[in-house]
Design a protein around this motif. Structure first.
Motif, PDB file in Angstrom:
ATOM      1  N   LYS A 140      -5.492 -38.613  -5.601  1.00 52.02           N
ATOM      2  CA  LYS A 140      -6.146 -37.449  -6.205  1.00 52.02           C
ATOM      3  C   LYS A 140      -7.645 -37.640  -6.008  1.00 52.02           C
ATOM      4  O   LYS A 140      -8.329 -38.239  -6.818  1.00 52.02           O
ATOM      5  N   ILE A 141      -8.121 -37.134  -4.902  1.00 57.01           N
ATOM      6  CA  ILE A 141      -9.499 -37.379  -4.479  1.00 57.01           C
ATOM      7  C   ILE A 141     -10.429 -36.315  -5.044  1.00 57.01           C
ATOM      8  O   ILE A 141     -10.140 -35.126  -4.979  1.00 57.01           O
ATOM      9  N   LYS A 142     -11.551 -36.786  -5.553  1.00 59.56           N
ATOM     10  CA  LYS A 142     -12.654 -35.897  -5.909  1.00 59.56           C
ATOM     11  C   LYS A 142     -13.743 -36.164  -4.878  1.00 59.56           C
ATOM     12  O   LYS A 142     -14.130 -37.306  -4.659  1.00 59.56           O
ATOM     13  N   ALA A 143     -14.202 -35.097  -4.241  1.00 63.21           N
ATOM     14  CA  ALA A 143     -15.136 -35.261  -3.127  1.00 63.21           C
ATOM     15  C   ALA A 143     -16.377 -34.402  -3.309  1.00 63.21           C
ATOM     16  O   ALA A 143     -16.310 -33.284  -3.826  1.00 63.21           O
ATOM     17  N   LEU A 144     -17.492 -34.949  -2.863  1.00 61.51           N
ATOM     18  CA  LEU A 144     -18.753 -34.217  -2.799  1.00 61.51           C
ATOM     19  C   LEU A 144     -19.099 -34.065  -1.325  1.00 61.51           C
ATOM     20  O   LEU A 144     -19.187 -35.060  -0.603  1.00 61.51           O
ATOM     21  N   VAL A 145     -19.244 -32.823  -0.874  1.00 62.19           N
ATOM     22  CA  VAL A 145     -19.569 -32.552   0.523  1.00 62.19           C
ATOM     23  C   VAL A 145     -20.929 -31.862   0.564  1.00 62.19           C
ATOM     24  O   VAL A 145     -21.076 -30.732   0.105  1.00 62.19           O
ATOM     25  N   ASP A 146     -21.919 -32.574   1.092  1.00 60.61           N
ATOM     26  CA  ASP A 146     -23.274 -32.031   1.187  1.00 60.61           C
ATOM     27  C   ASP A 146     -23.429 -31.326   2.531  1.00 60.61           C
ATOM     28  O   ASP A 146     -23.452 -31.951   3.584  1.00 60.61           O
TER      29      ASP A 146
ATOM     30  N   GLU B  72      -4.133 -33.866  -1.107  1.00 64.71           N
ATOM     31  CA  GLU B  72      -4.640 -35.120  -1.662  1.00 64.71           C
ATOM     32  C   GLU B  72      -5.956 -34.940  -2.419  1.00 64.71           C
ATOM     33  O   GLU B  72      -6.436 -35.860  -3.058  1.00 64.71           O
ATOM     34  N   PHE B  73      -6.527 -33.735  -2.357  1.00 63.60           N
ATOM     35  CA  PHE B  73      -7.801 -33.484  -3.020  1.00 63.60           C
ATOM     36  C   PHE B  73      -7.583 -32.781  -4.351  1.00 63.60           C
ATOM     37  O   PHE B  73      -6.902 -31.770  -4.434  1.00 63.60           O
ATOM     38  N   GLU B  74      -8.178 -33.341  -5.390  1.00 65.89           N
ATOM     39  CA  GLU B  74      -8.135 -32.714  -6.713  1.00 65.89           C
ATOM     40  C   GLU B  74      -9.278 -31.716  -6.870  1.00 65.89           C
ATOM     41  O   GLU B  74      -9.084 -30.602  -7.339  1.00 65.89           O
ATOM     42  N   LYS B  75     -10.475 -32.145  -6.473  1.00 64.31           N
ATOM     43  CA  LYS B  75     -11.658 -31.287  -6.556  1.00 64.31           C
ATOM     44  C   LYS B  75     -12.569 -31.573  -5.366  1.00 64.31           C
ATOM     45  O   LYS B  75     -12.741 -32.730  -4.979  1.00 64.31           O
ATOM     46  N   ILE B  76     -13.183 -30.514  -4.848  1.00 64.31           N
ATOM     47  CA  ILE B  76     -14.194 -30.662  -3.803  1.00 64.31           C
ATOM     48  C   ILE B  76     -15.411 -29.842  -4.222  1.00 64.31           C
ATOM     49  O   ILE B  76     -15.317 -28.622  -4.393  1.00 64.31           O
ATOM     50  N   ALA B  77     -16.525 -30.528  -4.391  1.00 63.63           N
ATOM     51  CA  ALA B  77     -17.789 -29.871  -4.703  1.00 63.63           C
ATOM     52  C   ALA B  77     -18.594 -29.797  -3.405  1.00 63.63           C
ATOM     53  O   ALA B  77     -18.791 -30.807  -2.730  1.00 63.63           O
ATOM     54  N   ILE B  78     -19.038 -28.599  -3.070  1.00 63.49           N
ATOM     55  CA  ILE B  78     -19.792 -28.388  -1.828  1.00 63.49           C
ATOM     56  C   ILE B  78     -21.213 -27.997  -2.179  1.00 63.49           C
ATOM     57  O   ILE B  78     -21.442 -27.025  -2.898  1.00 63.49           O
ATOM     58  N   ILE B  79     -22.162 -28.775  -1.670  1.00 59.46           N
ATOM     59  CA  ILE B  79     -23.573 -28.444  -1.852  1.00 59.46           C
ATOM     60  C   ILE B  79     -24.004 -27.667  -0.618  1.00 59.46           C
ATOM     61  O   ILE B  79     -23.880 -28.161   0.510  1.00 59.46           O
ATOM     62  N   ASN B  80     -24.462 -26.443  -0.839  1.00 57.75           N
ATOM     63  CA  ASN B  80     -24.931 -25.654   0.290  1.00 57.75           C
ATOM     64  C   ASN B  80     -25.917 -24.602  -0.185  1.00 57.75           C
ATOM     65  O   ASN B  80     -25.999 -24.298  -1.364  1.00 57.75           O
ATOM     66  N   ASN B  81     -26.628 -24.070   0.744  1.00 60.80           N
ATOM     67  CA  ASN B  81     -27.608 -23.030   0.448  1.00 60.80           C
ATOM     68  C   ASN B  81     -27.449 -21.844   1.409  1.00 60.80           C
ATOM     69  O   ASN B  81     -28.394 -21.138   1.669  1.00 60.80           O
ATOM     70  N   LYS B  82     -26.220 -21.681   1.888  1.00 63.15           N
ATOM     71  CA  LYS B  82     -25.971 -20.627   2.872  1.00 63.15           C
ATOM     72  C   LYS B  82     -24.761 -19.797   2.442  1.00 63.15           C
ATOM     73  O   LYS B  82     -23.711 -20.336   2.127  1.00 63.15           O
TER      74      LYS B  82
ATOM     75  N   PHE C 104      -6.052 -23.962   2.396  1.00 58.71           N
ATOM     76  CA  PHE C 104      -5.362 -25.142   2.908  1.00 58.71           C
ATOM     77  C   PHE C 104      -5.509 -26.358   1.997  1.00 58.71           C
ATOM     78  O   PHE C 104      -4.965 -27.411   2.301  1.00 58.71           O
ATOM     79  N   ILE C 105      -6.239 -26.220   0.912  1.00 52.51           N
ATOM     80  CA  ILE C 105      -6.499 -27.325  -0.006  1.00 52.51           C
ATOM     81  C   ILE C 105      -5.834 -27.013  -1.337  1.00 52.51           C
ATOM     82  O   ILE C 105      -6.030 -25.938  -1.895  1.00 52.51           O
ATOM     83  N   GLN C 106      -5.081 -27.971  -1.847  1.00 48.46           N
ATOM     84  CA  GLN C 106      -4.391 -27.757  -3.110  1.00 48.46           C
ATOM     85  C   GLN C 106      -5.349 -27.760  -4.301  1.00 48.46           C
ATOM     86  O   GLN C 106      -5.167 -27.015  -5.250  1.00 48.46           O
ATOM     87  N   GLY C 107      -6.380 -28.589  -4.267  1.00 49.60           N
ATOM     88  CA  GLY C 107      -7.301 -28.719  -5.386  1.00 49.60           C
ATOM     89  C   GLY C 107      -8.326 -27.602  -5.451  1.00 49.60           C
ATOM     90  O   GLY C 107      -8.339 -26.684  -4.640  1.00 49.60           O
ATOM     91  N   GLU C 108      -9.209 -27.733  -6.434  1.00 54.87           N
ATOM     92  CA  GLU C 108     -10.265 -26.744  -6.636  1.00 54.87           C
ATOM     93  C   GLU C 108     -11.437 -27.004  -5.688  1.00 54.87           C
ATOM     94  O   GLU C 108     -11.763 -28.153  -5.404  1.00 54.87           O
TER      95      GLU C 108
ATOM     96  N   ASN D 267     -21.641 -33.268 -12.053  1.00 53.12           N
ATOM     97  CA  ASN D 267     -21.237 -32.924 -13.424  1.00 53.12           C
ATOM     98  C   ASN D 267     -19.867 -32.249 -13.404  1.00 53.12           C
ATOM     99  O   ASN D 267     -19.016 -32.539 -14.247  1.00 53.12           O
ATOM    100  N   TRP D 268     -19.645 -31.349 -12.463  1.00 50.05           N
ATOM    101  CA  TRP D 268     -18.356 -30.644 -12.369  1.00 50.05           C
ATOM    102  C   TRP D 268     -17.239 -31.603 -11.936  1.00 50.05           C
ATOM    103  O   TRP D 268     -16.141 -31.572 -12.501  1.00 50.05           O
ATOM    104  N   LEU D 269     -17.525 -32.471 -10.979  1.00 48.84           N
ATOM    105  CA  LEU D 269     -16.519 -33.410 -10.500  1.00 48.84           C
ATOM    106  C   LEU D 269     -16.129 -34.428 -11.567  1.00 48.84           C
ATOM    107  O   LEU D 269     -14.983 -34.852 -11.650  1.00 48.84           O
TER     108      LEU D 269
END
Length: 126
Positions: A52-58, A83-93, A106-110, A122-124
């Protein structure tokens, strides 16, 4: 001579008492970038039952994909999406927010977009 950097930096980061998968996406991704990423991610997850992966993608330096790399991104989601529980994406676009909503098919998590790292962690961390 100018240097053009592109690809994905992958790491683990501990915030408070939790570990997070971190990725920094730079430039325009190529098929060769994904050929490197797949075995690294496969090896990292090998032997882990029900990850159960929590990921930060910048994606603040992300410029897009070559056509085959876009397909590779979908393949990555199909292979590891559950396999992903949460993915937080940092973007400005805005186009990245739209792309993230397509990836969420295609991703089961949020998946949620953020403007800065603090809000994302904070969210993750919840």
């Amino acid at each position: 001579m100018d240097i053009y950097k592109h690809g994905i930096d992958i790491g683990l980061q501990k915030v408070n008492n939790n570990f997070f998968l971190t990725m920094k996406v730079k430039g325009k991704l190529t098929h060769e970038d994904y050929e490197t990423i797949f075995p690294i991610l496969d090896n990292a997850l090998e032997g882990i039952t029900q990850p159960k992966i929590k990921a930060l993608v910048d994606c603040s330096e992300f410029e897009g994909w070559e056509l085959q790399a876009a397909w590779d991104d979908i393949r990555l989601g199909l292979k590891h999406g559950n396999e992903f529980e949460k993915i937080a994406i940092i973007n400005n676009k805005k186009w990245l927010e739209i792309s993230a909503s397509v990836v969420s098919w295609f991703i089961q998590g949020e998946i949620k977009n953020f403007e800065n790292e603090q809000e994302a962690f904070n969210w993750l961390d919840v």
